[in-house]
Design a protein around this motif. Structure first.
Motif, mmCIF file in Angstrom:
data_model
loop_
_atom_site.group_PDB
_atom_site.id
_atom_site.type_symbol
_atom_site.label_atom_id
_atom_site.label_comp_id
_atom_site.label_asym_id
_atom_site.label_seq_id
_atom_site.Cartn_x
_atom_site.Cartn_y
_atom_site.Cartn_z
ATOM 1 N N ALA A 1 -7.525 -24.805 -17.905
ATOM 2 C CA ALA A 1 -7.556 -23.784 -18.956
ATOM 3 C C ALA A 1 -8.978 -23.261 -19.159
ATOM 4 O O ALA A 1 -9.204 -22.044 -19.226
ATOM 5 C CB ALA A 1 -7.010 -24.372 -20.258
ATOM 6 N N LEU A 2 -9.950 -24.172 -19.252
ATOM 7 C CA LEU A 2 -11.335 -23.747 -19.479
ATOM 8 C C LEU A 2 -11.908 -23.031 -18.258
ATOM 9 O O LEU A 2 -12.618 -22.033 -18.387
ATOM 10 C CB LEU A 2 -12.200 -24.957 -19.829
ATOM 11 C CG LEU A 2 -11.792 -25.773 -21.056
ATOM 12 C CD1 LEU A 2 -12.872 -26.789 -21.405
ATOM 13 C CD2 LEU A 2 -11.518 -24.878 -22.249
ATOM 14 N N THR A 3 -11.603 -23.561 -17.063
ATOM 15 C CA THR A 3 -12.107 -22.935 -15.833
ATOM 16 C C THR A 3 -11.534 -21.535 -15.660
ATOM 17 O O THR A 3 -12.250 -20.593 -15.302
ATOM 18 C CB THR A 3 -11.763 -23.800 -14.611
ATOM 19 O OG1 THR A 3 -12.349 -25.088 -14.760
ATOM 20 C CG2 THR A 3 -12.260 -23.169 -13.324
ATOM 21 N N ALA A 4 -10.225 -21.395 -15.910
ATOM 22 C CA ALA A 4 -9.585 -20.089 -15.762
ATOM 23 C C ALA A 4 -10.176 -19.089 -16.751
ATOM 24 O O ALA A 4 -10.362 -17.905 -16.424
ATOM 25 C CB ALA A 4 -8.076 -20.210 -15.961
ATOM 26 N N PHE B 1 7.229 -19.457 -15.532
ATOM 27 C CA PHE B 1 8.638 -19.828 -15.578
ATOM 28 C C PHE B 1 9.319 -19.563 -14.237
ATOM 29 O O PHE B 1 10.117 -20.368 -13.757
ATOM 30 C CB PHE B 1 9.354 -19.065 -16.693
ATOM 31 C CG PHE B 1 9.014 -19.548 -18.069
ATOM 32 C CD1 PHE B 1 9.636 -20.665 -18.601
ATOM 33 C CD2 PHE B 1 8.054 -18.907 -18.825
ATOM 34 C CE1 PHE B 1 9.322 -21.127 -19.871
ATOM 35 C CE2 PHE B 1 7.724 -19.360 -20.093
ATOM 36 C CZ PHE B 1 8.364 -20.471 -20.616
ATOM 37 N N LEU B 2 8.988 -18.432 -13.629
ATOM 38 C CA LEU B 2 9.544 -18.123 -12.317
ATOM 39 C C LEU B 2 9.099 -19.149 -11.289
ATOM 40 O O LEU B 2 9.905 -19.647 -10.482
ATOM 41 C CB LEU B 2 9.102 -16.717 -11.891
ATOM 42 C CG LEU B 2 9.527 -16.256 -10.490
ATOM 43 C CD1 LEU B 2 11.043 -16.207 -10.373
ATOM 44 C CD2 LEU B 2 8.919 -14.881 -10.179
ATOM 45 N N PHE B 3 7.823 -19.484 -11.313
ATOM 46 C CA PHE B 3 7.262 -20.465 -10.382
ATOM 47 C C PHE B 3 7.937 -21.827 -10.578
ATOM 48 O O PHE B 3 8.333 -22.487 -9.607
ATOM 49 C CB PHE B 3 5.758 -20.582 -10.637
ATOM 50 C CG PHE B 3 5.039 -21.519 -9.712
ATOM 51 C CD1 PHE B 3 4.631 -21.101 -8.459
ATOM 52 C CD2 PHE B 3 4.766 -22.819 -10.095
ATOM 53 C CE1 PHE B 3 3.956 -21.963 -7.601
ATOM 54 C CE2 PHE B 3 4.090 -23.688 -9.260
ATOM 55 C CZ PHE B 3 3.686 -23.257 -8.011
ATOM 56 N N VAL C 1 -2.139 -18.715 -20.681
ATOM 57 C CA VAL C 1 -1.646 -19.370 -21.896
ATOM 58 C C VAL C 1 -0.314 -20.064 -21.644
ATOM 59 O O VAL C 1 -0.128 -21.249 -21.963
ATOM 60 C CB VAL C 1 -1.514 -18.341 -23.039
ATOM 61 C CG1 VAL C 1 -0.864 -18.983 -24.257
ATOM 62 C CG2 VAL C 1 -2.883 -17.780 -23.409
ATOM 63 N N VAL C 2 0.628 -19.351 -21.057
ATOM 64 C CA VAL C 2 1.967 -19.924 -20.842
ATOM 65 C C VAL C 2 1.917 -21.016 -19.777
ATOM 66 O O VAL C 2 2.560 -22.065 -19.915
ATOM 67 C CB VAL C 2 2.965 -18.817 -20.447
ATOM 68 C CG1 VAL C 2 4.325 -19.414 -20.093
ATOM 69 C CG2 VAL C 2 3.120 -17.826 -21.588
ATOM 70 N N GLY C 3 1.144 -20.790 -18.719
ATOM 71 C CA GLY C 3 1.055 -21.788 -17.646
ATOM 72 C C GLY C 3 0.469 -23.096 -18.117
ATOM 73 O O GLY C 3 0.941 -24.178 -17.746
ATOM 74 N N PHE C 4 -0.556 -23.040 -18.976
ATOM 75 C CA PHE C 4 -1.151 -24.266 -19.510
ATOM 76 C C PHE C 4 -0.128 -25.059 -20.316
ATOM 77 O O PHE C 4 0.042 -26.266 -20.126
ATOM 78 C CB PHE C 4 -2.357 -23.927 -20.382
ATOM 79 C CG PHE C 4 -2.878 -25.100 -21.165
ATOM 80 C CD1 PHE C 4 -3.649 -26.071 -20.551
ATOM 81 C CD2 PHE C 4 -2.571 -25.249 -22.512
ATOM 82 C CE1 PHE C 4 -4.115 -27.173 -21.266
ATOM 83 C CE2 PHE C 4 -3.030 -26.340 -23.233
ATOM 84 C CZ PHE C 4 -3.805 -27.305 -22.608
ATOM 85 N N ILE D 1 -2.891 -25.213 -10.739
ATOM 86 C CA ILE D 1 -3.439 -24.529 -9.559
ATOM 87 C C ILE D 1 -3.051 -23.059 -9.596
ATOM 88 O O ILE D 1 -3.855 -22.170 -9.290
ATOM 89 C CB ILE D 1 -2.921 -25.172 -8.257
ATOM 90 C CG1 ILE D 1 -3.113 -26.682 -8.277
ATOM 91 C CG2 ILE D 1 -3.626 -24.582 -7.048
ATOM 92 C CD1 ILE D 1 -2.495 -27.391 -7.092
ATOM 93 N N LEU D 2 -1.812 -22.791 -9.993
ATOM 94 C CA LEU D 2 -1.303 -21.417 -10.041
ATOM 95 C C LEU D 2 -2.203 -20.527 -10.893
ATOM 96 O O LEU D 2 -2.624 -19.443 -10.458
ATOM 97 C CB LEU D 2 0.120 -21.427 -10.605
ATOM 98 C CG LEU D 2 0.761 -20.056 -10.850
ATOM 99 C CD1 LEU D 2 1.224 -19.455 -9.529
ATOM 100 C CD2 LEU D 2 1.948 -20.173 -11.815
ATOM 101 N N ILE D 3 -2.531 -20.978 -12.119
ATOM 102 C CA ILE D 3 -3.281 -20.099 -13.020
ATOM 103 C C ILE D 3 -4.714 -19.884 -12.528
ATOM 104 O O ILE D 3 -5.298 -18.818 -12.730
ATOM 105 C CB ILE D 3 -3.255 -20.630 -14.475
ATOM 106 C CG1 ILE D 3 -3.850 -22.033 -14.573
ATOM 107 C CG2 ILE D 3 -1.845 -20.624 -15.024
ATOM 108 C CD1 ILE D 3 -3.846 -22.604 -15.983
#
Length: 690
Positions: free
Chosen positions: A484-487, A526-528, A614-617, A673-675
Motif C-alpha cells: 500500500a505504501l509503496t504503491a 475482484f475480477l483478478f 484501495v480495493v486491492g489492499f 503484486i497486482l496493485i
C-alpha cells in the motif's frame, strides 16, 4: 555518500553468504531412510519440472515486454530493456534457489523430528533462511549494482526510470510465479483433501492418496518459489519507490543532495545486517507447545527489528543533521521506524486472526459442530474484521510517515511515506526465513505420514506446521502493508513524471474520465480474484476426478494392500498443466489494462490506479487472514478439539479450509503484486502516454 551503494551491495553479498552457510548446514544433515529419500526425490523432480515449464512460458512474456520497453521508451534503448530483464532473471533465480533448498530440507526436517522439536525447528528455519537471505541478498545486490551502473558509472539519460525497470522485471516474474504456483498448490491440496479426508476417510498425506506428492510439490512451487519471487518484488519495489520519487522532487538532485537517493539503500543495508544477526539467534527448546515454538521463531524477527530501529536513528543523524534545507534530521528516521512498527503491528493483527491461541480461530472451530455453512460464515467475518484493524494501522502509519517527512523539510511528506515502506521490509531476510519455514515443516509432516514413521514424529511436524500457518500470515501482512505504501509512493512518482512531461494529472472525481477509471480500478481486484479462484476450482475439479478414478480403477489402492501404489505422476502433471494454462489471463491483466487505459486517457488511468490500490489492499488482507483462520481452525480440531480427526466438526472445518486455500495461497498473496505492477507499468510508460 558515494560509498553507500557499494556498502549496500556488500551487505547484499553478506546476506547471500549467510544463505550459502545455511545451505551447507542443511545439506549435511541426514535425509532419513530409503523411503524418505525416495519421497524427497519425487517431490524435487515434480517441483523442478514445474518451474522449468513455468519459466519457459514466462520467458516469452519477458521477451515481449522487453521489446515493448525498447520500442516505445527512449530510455528503453537499450538500458531500460536490459534493467528489466536483469530484474526478471534475479527474481526467477531467487525462486529457484528457494525451491531447491526447501526440497532438500523437507526429509531432513522429518528425520530431525525423530529426535525432537529442538532439532527440527532450527533445521526447518535454516532451510527457510536460505530462501530469505537469497531473496533479500539478490534484490539488494542487484538493485545496488543497477544504481551504480546506470546512475553513477554510465550516467545514462532518465537513469532512475531505468532503475525502476529493474523493479518491473522482478514484478513480472513475481506475478506469474504467485498465480501459477498458487493455482498448482491449491488444485492439488483441494483435490487431496476433499477426496482423501472427506470421501475416503483416510489421513492427510496418506500414501494411498494419489494427490499427495502433487500436494507436497505444490507447497514448494507455490509457498516457496512463488512467495520468494513475491517478496523479492516487494523488497526491491519498496527501495526503488523513494529513489524514483526523489528524482522528481523540486530542489533535490543527485549532484547536490545525494543523501535522498542513497538513504533508501542505507536503510536496506542496515536492515540486512540486523536480519543476519537476528537469524543467528533462533533456537528452540524441547517443548512442543506452539507458544514456545513461536517465541523461538519470532526471536530472530524481534532482534532484527530492535537493531534496525537503533541503526535507522543513527542513519538519520549521519545523513541529515548537517544538510542544508533540512529542518529536523530525525524526521525521516521517525518515518522509517513508524513503518517498521506498523508492519510489525499488521503482522500481529494477522497472528490474532489466524492463530488458534486467539478467539477468532477458536470460534470458527467451535462452529464446526453446526456444519460447514457456519464455519464458512465465521471465516468470512473474521477476515473482514481484520481488514478494519489493518486499514486503521496503515492510515496511522501513513500519517506518522507523512508527518516525519514534513518535519524534515516541507514537501517531503510523500517521500517519508515511501521510506516507511522500506521500514516495513527492512528485515525481509529474517521475515521471509520465518515464512519459508512453514512449507518445509508442512512437507516434513507429509513425508512422515507417507513413510509410515512413528506417530510421535507427526506430532512434532504438526506442531511446527501449525505455527507455520501463522508465520505465513504475518509475512503476508508485512508484504501487503508495504504494498500500500509503496504503491502510493510510485503513484506520486507517476504523477510527477507526467508533470515533467508537461501534463498535470487530475484526480477530480467530478470529471467523468476519472470517475470511470476509479470504478474500473475497483473492479480489477475482484475480477483478478475471481479468475484465480475459478482457475483453482477448475484445476481442483480435474484433480478430484483423477483421484476418484484411481481409487475406483486400481484394485486394492483404497484398502492399502501391500505393493499397490497410486499413479502420483499423473496428478503432478494435471496440476502442472492446469496452472500454466490458467495463469496467463490473470497475470496479463496487470500489464495490459494500465497500458490500454493510459493510451486512451491518462486521467482515467489515475483514477484506475487509485481505485485498484484501495480495493486491492483491503481484499488482500481479507483473503489472507480468512484463509489462515480456516486452516488453523481445522488444525485446532485435528489436535483433539470437538471430536478430533474424522468427526463431523472436522469434516465441516475441512470444507472451510478448502474455501480458504485459494484465498490465502493464490488470490490474496497475488493481490499486493497486482496493485504494484500496475503502478510500476504506469510509471515506466508515463512518457509514452503523453
Amino acid at each position: 555518500m558515494d560509498a553507500v551503494p557499494y556498502l549496500a551491495a556488500l551487505s547484499g553479498l553478506a546476506g547471500l553468504g549467510l544463505a550459502a552457510y545455511f545451505y551447507v548446514l542443511v545439506s549435511r544433515e541426514h535425509p532419513g531412510n530409503e523411503r524418505m529419500v525416495e519421497l524427497m526425490q519425487a517431490i524435487q523432480a515434480g517441483a523442478r519440472a514445474f518451474l522449468r515449464r513455468e519459466y519457459t512460458w514466462v520467458a516469452g512474456f519477458i521477451v515481449a515486454m522487453a521489446i515493448l520497453i525498447f520500442a516505445f521508451l527512449d530510455y528503453g534503448r537499450p538500458w531500460g530493456a536490459i534493467a528489466y530483464v536483469f530484474g526478471a532473471v534475479l527474481s526467477g533465480l531467487a525462486g529457484f534457489v528457494g525451491m531447491t533448498i526447501a526440497t532438500l530440507a523437507n526429509a531432513r526436517t522429518t528425520e530431525a523430528a525423530r529426535t525432537g522439536a529442538h532439532k527440527a525447528l532450527p533445521l526447518a528455519f535454516r532451510g527457510g533462511a536460505v530462501m530469505g537471505f537469497t531473496v533479500a541478498g539478490l534484490a539488494l545486490f542487484g538493485l545496488s549494482l543497477s544504481y551504480l551502473v546506470f546512475v553513477e558509472w554510465l550516467d545514462v539519460d532518465d537513469a532512475f526510470q531505468v532503475v525502476t525497470a529493474f523493479a518491473l522485471g522482478g514484478s513480472s516474474i513475481a506475478l506469474f510465479s504467485r498465480v501459477g504456483g498458487g493455482i498448482y498448490t491449491k488444485a492439488a491440496d483441494v483435490g487431496a483433501d476433499l477426496v482423501g479426508k472427506v470421501e475416503a476417510g483416510i489421513p492427510e498425506d496418506d500414501p494411498r492418496n494419489p494427490a499427495t506428492i502433487a500436494d507436497n510439490v505444490g507447497d514448494n512451487v507455490g509457498d516457496v518459489a512463488g512467495m520468494g519471487a513475491d517478496l523479492f518484488e516487494s523488497y526491491a519495489g519498496s527501495i526503488i519507490a523513494p529513489i524514483a520519487l526523489a528524482a522528481f522532487i523540486a530542489g533535490i538532485t543527485v549532484e547536490d543532495t545525494p543523501e535522498f537517493f542513497v538513504f533508501p539503500l542505507a536503510i536496506a543495508a542496515v536492515g540486512m545486517v540486523a536480519s543476519i544477526i537476528g537469524a543467528l539467534t533462533v533456537r528452540a527448546g524441547d517443548s512442543l507447545e506452539v507458544s514456545r515454538l513461536s517465541s523461538a521463531l519470532h526471536r530472530g524477527t524481534n532482534v532484527a527489528a530492535v537493531i534496525t530501529v537503533v541503526a535507522v536513528a543513527v542513519l538519520g543523524a549521519v545523513f541529515f543533521s548537517d544538510l542544508d534545507g533540512v529542518d529536523k534530521w530525525w524526521g525521516l528516521a521517525v518515518s522509517v521506524i513508524g513503518g517498521l512498527l506498523v508492519g510489525y503491528a499488521i503482522g500481529k493483527v494477522a497472528e490474532i486472526w489466524t492463530s488458534d491461541h486467539f478467539p477468532p480461530v477458536r470460534s470458527i472451530a467451535a462452529r464446526g459442530e453446526t456444519g460447514p455453512a457456519t464455519v464458512v460464515l465465521g471465516g468470512l467475518s473474521a477476515g473482514m474484521i481484520s481488514v478494519a484493524a489493518s486499514v486503521v494501522l496503515v492510515v496511522l502509519g501513513v500519517g506518522v510517515a507523512y508527518w516525519g517527512g514534513e518535519q524534515t523539510a516541507e514537501g517531503l511528506g510523500v517521500y517519508g511515506i515511501a521510506v516507511a515502506a522500506i521500514g516495513m521490509l527492512a528485515t525481509t531476510g529474517v521475515v521471509v526465513s520465518v515464512d519459508a519455514y512453514g512449507p518445509i515443516a508442512d512437507n516434513a509432516g507429509g513425508i512422515a505420514e507417507m513413510a509410515g514413521l512413528d506417530p510421535k514424529v507427526r506430532e512434532v511436524t504438526d506442531s511446527l506446521d501449525s505455527l507455520g500457518n501463522t508465520t505465513a500470515a504475518v509475512a503476508k501482512g508485512f508484504a501487503v502493508g508495504s504494498a500500500a505504501l509503496t504503491a502510493l509512493a510510485l503513484f506520486k512518482a507517476f504523477e510527477e513524471a507526467l508533470r515533467s512531461e508537461g501534463f498535470d494529472l487530475s484526480l477530480d472525481v467530478g470529471e467523468v474520465e476519472v470517475f470511470v477509471g476509479l470504478f474500473l480500478g475497483a473492479m480489477v481486484p475482484f475480477l483478478f480474484a475471481a479468475l484465480t479462484i475459478d482457475a483453482v476450482g477448475r484445476a481442483a475439479g480435474k484433480m478430484i476426478e483423477e483421484v476418484r478414478r484411481q481409487f475406483r480403477e486400481i484394485p486394492g489402492l483404497r484398502e492399502g494392500k501391500p505393493g499397490v501404489t497410486p499413479d502420483y505422476a499423473r496428478c503432478v502433471d494435471i496440476s502442472t498443466s492446469a496452472a500454466l494454462k490458467e495463469m496467463l489471463i490473470p497475470g496479463s491483466l496487470a500489464i495490459v489494462l494500465p497500458l490500454v487505459i493510459g493510451f486512451i486517457d491518462v486521467n482515467a488511468l489515475g483514477g484506475f490506479l487509485a481505485g485498484a490500490l484501495v480495493v486491492g489492499f483491503a481484499l488482500a488482507i481479507f483473503m489472507a487472514n480468512a484463509g489462515g483462520a480456516w486452516d488453523n481452525a481445522k488444525k485446532h480440531i485435528e489436535a483433539g478439539a470437538y471430536g478430533g480427526k474424522g468427526s463431523d466438526a472436522h469434516k465441516a472445518a475441512v470444507v472451510g479450509d478448502t474455501v480458504g486455500d485459494p484465498f490465502k495461497d493464490t488470490s490474496g498473496p497475488a493481490m499486493n503484486i497486482l496493485i504494484k505492477v500496475m503502478t510500476v507499468v504506469s510509471l515506466i510508460f508515463a512518457s509514452a502516454f503523453v
